[in-house]
Design an enzyme around this catalytic site. Structure first.
Site, mmCIF file in Angstrom:
data_model
loop_
_atom_site.group_PDB
_atom_site.id
_atom_site.type_symbol
_atom_site.label_atom_id
_atom_site.label_comp_id
_atom_site.label_asym_id
_atom_site.label_seq_id
_atom_site.Cartn_x
_atom_site.Cartn_y
_atom_site.Cartn_z
ATOM 1 N N CYS A 119 30.723 36.808 41.901
ATOM 2 C CA CYS A 119 30.234 37.473 43.107
ATOM 3 C C CYS A 119 29.320 38.607 42.667
ATOM 4 C CB CYS A 119 31.390 37.975 43.961
ATOM 5 S SG CYS A 119 30.913 38.351 45.673
ATOM 6 N N CYS A 129 27.730 41.120 48.970
ATOM 7 C CA CYS A 129 27.887 39.983 48.062
ATOM 8 C C CYS A 129 26.603 39.200 47.851
ATOM 9 C CB CYS A 129 28.972 39.049 48.600
ATOM 10 S SG CYS A 129 30.579 39.854 48.810
ATOM 11 N N LYS A 194 37.582 32.077 53.147
ATOM 12 C CA LYS A 194 37.780 33.498 52.886
ATOM 13 C C LYS A 194 37.475 34.276 54.162
ATOM 14 C CE LYS A 194 36.240 37.240 49.800
ATOM 15 N NZ LYS A 194 35.344 37.574 48.678
ATOM 16 N N ARG A 204 39.118 46.956 47.164
ATOM 17 C CA ARG A 204 37.821 47.632 47.153
ATOM 18 C C ARG A 204 37.879 48.923 46.343
ATOM 19 N NH1 ARG A 204 36.119 45.963 53.373
ATOM 20 N NH2 ARG A 204 35.873 43.756 52.844
ATOM 21 N N ARG A 216 31.280 42.733 56.175
ATOM 22 C CA ARG A 216 31.005 41.401 55.622
ATOM 23 C C ARG A 216 31.262 40.292 56.634
ATOM 24 N NH1 ARG A 216 33.914 43.297 50.068
ATOM 25 N NH2 ARG A 216 32.106 44.343 49.182
ATOM 26 N N LYS A 247 42.018 32.661 51.275
ATOM 27 C CA LYS A 247 42.186 34.101 51.067
ATOM 28 C C LYS A 247 42.004 34.828 52.398
ATOM 29 C CE LYS A 247 40.175 37.974 48.467
ATOM 30 N NZ LYS A 247 39.084 38.420 47.593
ATOM 31 N N TYR A 312 48.876 39.555 42.133
ATOM 32 C CA TYR A 312 49.117 40.726 41.296
ATOM 33 C C TYR A 312 50.586 40.825 40.908
ATOM 34 C CZ TYR A 312 44.564 41.704 43.270
ATOM 35 O OH TYR A 312 43.254 41.589 43.653
#
Length: 324
Positions: A119, A129, A194, A204, A216, A247, A312
């Protein structure tokens, strides 16, 4: 006596429940995201994501060794460059921070599947992006830069290219670019579905990629839409995607299931930063059992149809599964 079904017969013991369990969570399911930064001696915790760090290359090896020791087989590389400009030139710099990190990781742990996030948002000074023209993200010129980025990442040794930009035609452009550059063997893990989600906030901060104007929503999907997800995924399949990602994951399990039911490619669920941060915050306050809630959530992604989970929580979950 009225006849009825005795479902509890199959829940009578731990062994019985294990025998009939429909979905199994495995360490091989996890993809662990990593944030690499320029400089030396940097291991800086991201304040909104406890346990997740920015690493400079000189301190990244220890993290990679821990990942390997836990049995995790794949990592996703995100770069945070010092220099940003209007066209995100560091994204396709052959000596950029992500390219350097990919080469190092493949040297230290060649068995790891290294996935490159493809990206421009971390690399542009405006945080979008793609290329800006007359105040709007211009689709087709953005594709040219994304192809350059993908080829540069493949040259550095990336095993998988994962474009996350949501430009129309991005899979076709990148597939063609990789093939023409001699990388026809490199698969594309498309961020196919997404959404323009509020759950991305902590990322971010991690990627220093907040848009400097607007949002976005002209390229990421409306969270209210479901049928549109099928159109997006179908386009990417036709254009040559090898994986389809959804996502975020937690509020979009119906979309994961929809994609699973309609396409035969591997499905990836991205358990995003906001989902991680909420669980961590609640656990730090003693409001929930972090281990139980996390493993339940990750199992839910599998039940919904995800083959792989970008999370994560990968290291924590790997430890917990070993203990089980």
């Amino acid at each position: 006596m009225t006849m009825f079904q005795r479902h509890r017969r199959l829940r009578s013991s731990a062994a019985m429940r294990n025998m009939i369990r429909e979905n199994q969570l495995r360490v091989e399911d996890f993809i662990y995201p990593l944030f690499v930064v320029e400089g030396e001696g940097v291991k800086e915790e991201i304040s909104s994501m406890p346990g997740v760090y920015h690493y400079s290359l000189d301190l990244l090896r220890e993290e990679i060794e821990e990942v390997v020791s836990l049995g995790i087989q794949s990592v996703m590389m995100f770069g945070v460059p010092e220099h940003k400009d209007e066209v995100g030139s560091e994204a396709y710099n052959d000596n950029g921070i992500v390219q350097q990190a990919i080469r190092k990781v493949k040297e230290w742990a060649p068995q790891l599947v290294v996935i490159a996030d493809t990206c421009l948002c971390q690399y542009t000074d405006h945080g979008h992006c793609g290329v800006i023209c007359d105040g709007e993200v211009d689709n087709d010129p953005s594709l040219e830069l994304l192809v350059k980025t993908a080829v540069s990442q493949a040259k550095a040794g990336a095993d998988v290219i994962a474009p996350s930009n949501m430009m129309d035609g991005f899979v076709a452009a990148i597939r063609q670019g990789l093939d023409e550059a001699g990388f026809s063997q490199i698969p594309v893990m498309s961020y196919a579905v997404k959404y323009a989600s509020a759950f991305y906030g902590p990322f971010r901060e991690a990627a220093h990629s907040t848009p400097q104007f607007g949002d976005r929503k002209t390229y990421q999907m409306d969270p209210a839409n479901k049928r549109e997800a099928l159109r997006e995924a179908a386009s990417d399949v036709e254009e040559g995607a090898d994986f389809l990602m959804v996502k975020p994951a937690m509020a979009y399990m119906d979309i994961i299931s929809l994609v699973r039911d309609n396409f035969n490619l591997p499905v990836v669920a991205y358990n995003v930063s906001g989902e991680y941060a909420m669980i961590k915050a609640a656990a730090l306050n003693g409001w929930i059992d972090e281990r139980a809630v996390t493993l339940e959530m990750l199992t839910g992604f599998k039940r919904a149809g995800a083959d792989l989970i970008l999370t994560y929580f990968s290291k924590d979950a790997a430890r917990w599964l070993k203990e089980q």
